[in-house]
Design a protein around this motif. Structure first.
Motif, mmCIF file in Angstrom:
data_model
loop_
_atom_site.group_PDB
_atom_site.id
_atom_site.type_symbol
_atom_site.label_atom_id
_atom_site.label_comp_id
_atom_site.label_asym_id
_atom_site.label_seq_id
_atom_site.Cartn_x
_atom_site.Cartn_y
_atom_site.Cartn_z
ATOM 1 N N CYS A 101 127.755 -27.757 -5.217
ATOM 2 C CA CYS A 101 128.009 -29.130 -5.656
ATOM 3 C C CYS A 101 127.049 -30.119 -5.006
ATOM 4 N N TRP A 113 133.532 -31.111 -9.906
ATOM 5 C CA TRP A 113 133.755 -30.465 -11.196
ATOM 6 C C TRP A 113 132.978 -31.163 -12.300
ATOM 7 N N LYS A 166 128.963 -30.881 -11.362
ATOM 8 C CA LYS A 166 128.442 -29.539 -11.074
ATOM 9 C C LYS A 166 127.511 -29.556 -9.866
ATOM 10 N N ASP A 167 126.307 -30.109 -10.006
ATOM 11 C CA ASP A 167 125.349 -30.175 -8.899
ATOM 12 C C ASP A 167 124.895 -31.624 -8.743
ATOM 13 N N GLY A 205 123.319 -34.318 -12.837
ATOM 14 C CA GLY A 205 124.617 -33.976 -12.274
ATOM 15 C C GLY A 205 125.287 -35.166 -11.615
#
Length: 249
Positions: free
Chosen positions: A94, A208, A211-212, A218
């Motif tokens: 994350c 969530w 993600k990244d 992200g």
């Protein structure tokens, strides 16, 4: 914070992902602002994320050394750093930085001090911070609060209003809190009005949705899921960047 509770939150997030995606207007071709993601700031020391008592207390010295220059209450900074450390342990892909959580906390509630609220040593924020009534007027969404968990005792009696308000220092709406809320300070209570619980719950939600968060896309996906506003994302970016550089805006 227990491993079981964190994993339960992730499972619930997965179950609601399609519903949330359907309501999000963020498109893959949308422009990403410059300076995204903001810098990660000073690294958070390694700690025992499963320690008994309030695990964020392990970060007191780290937070106390930085809080005055940042203009962040020590307890709030401990909460942000602990949440980021848990995210790194439980979901290392994350790449959530404490600076992003601090930027959100500043924009949402001045780190739990909005309208003179105080943060107790265990992270409880009082009086409770509540957002505007989400009754569909004034450009706001219409969101019902069937259990009246988000009522504002300063302006209404519990049960008088069918509509929701965002709750606590990280401003969760009741349904989102029901799905994502976690107990971060091991007091047995999952409270949106506790900055430890709120920061860690926000971390799970952001990880969530984004993600990244080390990538521009992200980070923007995560922030747009938290608040569907480019100006909001820019405000969080600016505060997070300032915190990474060791000062407030």
């Amino acid at each position: 914070m227990t491993r079981v509770r964190w994993l339960q939150a992730v499972a619930v997030i997965g179950a609601t992902a399609l519903l949330m995606a359907a309501s999000c207007s963020w498109q893959m071709g949308s422009r990403i602002p410059e300076g995204v993601p903001p810098p990660a700031g000073d690294p958070v020391p390694q700690i025992d994320t499963y320690a008994s008592g309030r695990p964020a207390d392990q970060l007191h010295q780290w937070a106390a050394e930085r809080a005055p220059a940042l203009g962040i209450p020590v307890t709030a900074l401990e909460a942000y750093a602990y949440a980021a450390r848990v995210a790194q342990v439980e979901n290392p892909d994350c790449n959530l930085a404490w600076t992003t959580l601090a930027g959100i906390g500043q924009v949402e509630s001045h780190h739990g001090t909005y309208r003179g609220a105080d943060i107790a040593a265990n992270g409880d924020v009082s009086p409770p911070i509540r957002g505007v009534l989400l009754d569909g007027t004034g450009g706001n969404l219409e969101i019902l609060d069937h259990d009246s968990v988000s009522h504002d005792p300063a302006v209404e009696d519990k049960g008088d209003e069918p509509y929701a308000r965002a709750m606590g220092p990280m401003q969760f709406i009741p349904e989102t809190w029901r799905l994502y809320g976690v107990d971060a300070n091991n007091d047995g209570d999952i409270s949106a009005d506790n900055i430890d619980d709120a920061a860690l719950s926000a971390a799970g939600y952001l990880c969530w949705r984004g993600k990244d968060l080390s990538t521009p896309r992200g980070w923007m996906d995560a922030l747009r899921a938290y608040n569907l506003s480019d100006q909001y994302a820019r405000n969080v970016r600016d505060w997070a960047t300032a915190y990474a550089n060791g000062h407030a805006l």
